[in-house]
Scaffold this active site. Sequence first.
Site, PDB file in Angstrom:
ATOM      1  N   GLY A   1     -42.903 -23.304  31.855  1.00  0.00           N
ATOM      2  CA  GLY A   1     -42.430 -23.106  33.041  1.00  0.00           C
ATOM      3  C   GLY A   1     -41.401 -23.870  33.489  1.00  0.00           C
ATOM      4  N   ASN A   2     -40.895 -23.879  34.565  1.00  0.00           N
ATOM      5  CA  ASN A   2     -39.729 -24.756  34.868  1.00  0.00           C
ATOM      6  C   ASN A   2     -39.856 -25.236  36.306  1.00  0.00           C
ATOM      7  OD1 ASN A   2     -38.585 -22.709  36.879  1.00  0.00           O
ATOM      8  ND2 ASN A   2     -38.458 -21.500  35.159  1.00  0.00           N
ATOM      9  N   PHE A   3     -38.875 -26.134  36.800  1.00  0.00           N
ATOM     10  CA  PHE A   3     -39.139 -27.025  37.934  1.00  0.00           C
ATOM     11  C   PHE A   3     -38.782 -25.904  39.338  1.00  0.00           C
ATOM     12  CE2 PHE A   3     -37.900 -30.266  34.679  1.00  0.00           C
ATOM     13  CZ  PHE A   3     -39.440 -30.846  34.865  1.00  0.00           C
TER      14      PHE A   3
END
Length: 399
Positions: A210-212
Amino acid sequence: MTNLKGKHIILGISGGIAAYKSVVLLRLLVKAGAEVQVVITPHGKEFITPVTLSSLSGKPVISEFFTANTGEWHSHVDLGLWADAMVIAPATASTLAKMATGVADNMLITTYLSAKAPVFVAPAMDLDMMAHPTTSRNLATLKADGVHVIEPEVGELASHLVGRGRMEEPEKIAQALDAFFAAEQTLKGKKVLLTAGPTYERLDPVRFIGNFSSGKMGYALAEEAGRRGADVTLVAGPTALADPIGVKTIHVESARQMLEACLKDFSRTDIAIMAAAVADYAPKQCLDHKIKREHDGIENIELVKNPDIAASLGQLKTAGQMLVGFALETDNAEANAREKLLRKNLDMIVLNTLADAGAGFGTDTNKVTVISQDEKIAFGLKDKHAVAADILDCICKNL
Ligand code: PMT
């Protein structure tokens, strides 16, 4: 200030020394043609008398749930429905905390909890209270709930200390309300499709790629588009945010699910805005059991390319539809953004770069440059709600 004429405004006053400025604010709102109902907390009355306020507003001031001698009940529900906007100025640390947690022990908070209209707060307190993590946390909660925060100024405070916590000047608060109503309904009748947040690409039942992204930028856009009268569908990846009020929110997890949800709506869409941080790759395989530390070959996860949602919509786009993308860059920012504008067949791209402090992932602020074929507008660092308003102003101008 012509946009306040005929508007119903609740002016909430809580117990701080800046309450004396509320008299000026009330006068300005009434002068601009607004109908103002003052709701004051019991402590607010220690700073400013109801007689002054009712003389200026032309209405009895509401403070208690009941009028003591007649037993008349003041309906916070009716007030909440009557208002076109509610502004709480000054909003003390205590009032902000009660709003953030729903402690409905006075008429002002019950009215806030019943308000269907947008709510503005103008915080005012001493610098240490303003800087306290509790206040920051409460303001962040209120912002996430869609409350518009009119940020306090730096200046001399009641304690004679100098710092941040001085309530914004009444003229500026009135102007903020006027600007709010000016922007109203510019998207009435338009269907807006938005993506927001990250996507999660599962490796096994407990892990993902995923990512932030927090979703804050996309949710702010959804709220602002809804406020301007658009019929908004928000396709959101996993976030901790509450669904925006009045917006149809579809929750998805992966890029493929996000694409599927967008494709269902796109043909009916006038404006699509792709603010999500979509994972470009997903694990080729999602195992149905937790991968063990000893599992052979886990050092090399095989990935497959995810669909490019913006580019897919770009291919389907017909005349009259507007497609707006985002570009999150770390280097060669403008050149990369322009390349994405062309490759994805976008009409506009919103560039934000992690090189700018306070911009991009997770923060409450962002700094964007809006780029189209023949225009480039760079904005300063602002709260994401203000950034959303700037982006939608650019879109409306090009509709
Ligand atoms: O959510 P926040 O914490 O508030 O942070 C906001 C944000 C930084 C996520 C937001 O402002 C932002 O920049 N969103 C886009 C992030 C991104 O993925 O940028 P990109 O340059 O990799 O992608 C370009 C465009 O293509 C974007 O519109 C993206 O949504 C879209 N895209 C990308 C990959 C993909 N597979 N499908 C897509 O649709």
